[in-house]
Scaffold this motif. Sequence first.
Motif, mmCIF file in Angstrom:
data_model
loop_
_atom_site.group_PDB
_atom_site.id
_atom_site.type_symbol
_atom_site.label_atom_id
_atom_site.label_comp_id
_atom_site.label_asym_id
_atom_site.label_seq_id
_atom_site.Cartn_x
_atom_site.Cartn_y
_atom_site.Cartn_z
ATOM 1 N N TRP A 111 10.144 3.198 0.696
ATOM 2 C CA TRP A 111 8.725 2.900 0.501
ATOM 3 C C TRP A 111 8.489 2.488 -0.946
ATOM 4 N N ASP A 116 0.835 0.825 -1.257
ATOM 5 C CA ASP A 116 2.159 0.275 -0.993
ATOM 6 C C ASP A 116 1.963 -1.208 -0.709
ATOM 7 N N VAL A 145 5.456 3.143 -2.751
ATOM 8 C CA VAL A 145 4.136 3.747 -2.939
ATOM 9 C C VAL A 145 3.939 4.115 -4.403
#
Length: 358
Positions: free
Chosen positions: A182, A201, A184
Amino acid sequence: MTTIEVTGHRQREAWAEKVLPPVEEVRPGLWSIPVPMAPNPLRYVLIYALVLPDGIALIDTGWPSDDAWQALVDGIHATGHDITEVRHVSITHLHPDHFGLVPRLLEHVDPVLAMHHNDARHLHHVTEAELERQIATARHELEALGAPDVVDNGFRHIARLPKGRTIDVELDHDDPLDLPDWNVRALWTPGHTAGHLCFADDDAGVIFTGDHLLPRISPNVSTNAFQAHNPLDQYLVSLAHTEKLPDLEALPSHEYRFRGLADRVTDLLDHHEQRLREITTAVVDNPESTAWEITRSVTWSRPFEQLGTDLARMAMRETHAHLVVLEQRGVLTPTEGSPVRWNHAASAAGPTADRSVR
């Protein structure tokens, strides 16, 4: 009023029908889990689970109750995981519907806890004597606002970390969460609380907006012991910064998903400018009013008498946050002493709207 694009259609249908929405996979490996928070007009909080190579990460946890805990456990099972597989928890802000289940979660697993330091500092273990001192201070604040005999027990509702446990990662603006697979990052958006965080994100095309941006209502922005002196000014500035973000899909903590960040920001900024004008008019019409008296004279989503004690207290502190902005702008002036009374400033130049932060 501008129009947002609702993307959480099943969530909006559930909201209209006053039922809990389903657990949904919003993106591959990204799940929305509704957790109830009764009794409360918002009815539920949306927890988000991100699948990791060795488990899951959560954004927020939910309200501290048995039915909320069961909904969280069942929701995580629906993603194909178990509560013991939670490896990371990022908290948008310290309110109990977001942080409240963290202590119970820690009884089952030991994840990394991440949060902004402005909110994290209030979560340490406190003695009963310290708690009583905090409540006494809040009582004096309420007296200064002109409230009747209303005791502020909000401190008792804060879920504290177990003794000896701390927040592992104190996030700041633009810090990455370092979640495998990810991208983020944290966005500091103070206002609703001093340490409120959104999480974006860009690769997934989503932003977890917490309570900073909701599709239908404005979050409560109040003066209190956990806030900066001028939280509404912070919130308006945070909104202006949010307006400049790419048009990511908004995954809020309540209600339903949507697109149109800039349009929603415009609506919220306009709402607060209108509110500032309404409060100014109330003071002009009734000089020497206290925050409590002003609160009773302006409009709310329902008749003020139906708000109940806790909501009336929140409404008054929200009104006070607007009064502080109007003082900063030179529109209103407070008196000395307790209770504080408000008057229109003779030196105020031009309509309130001309003093907007925009």
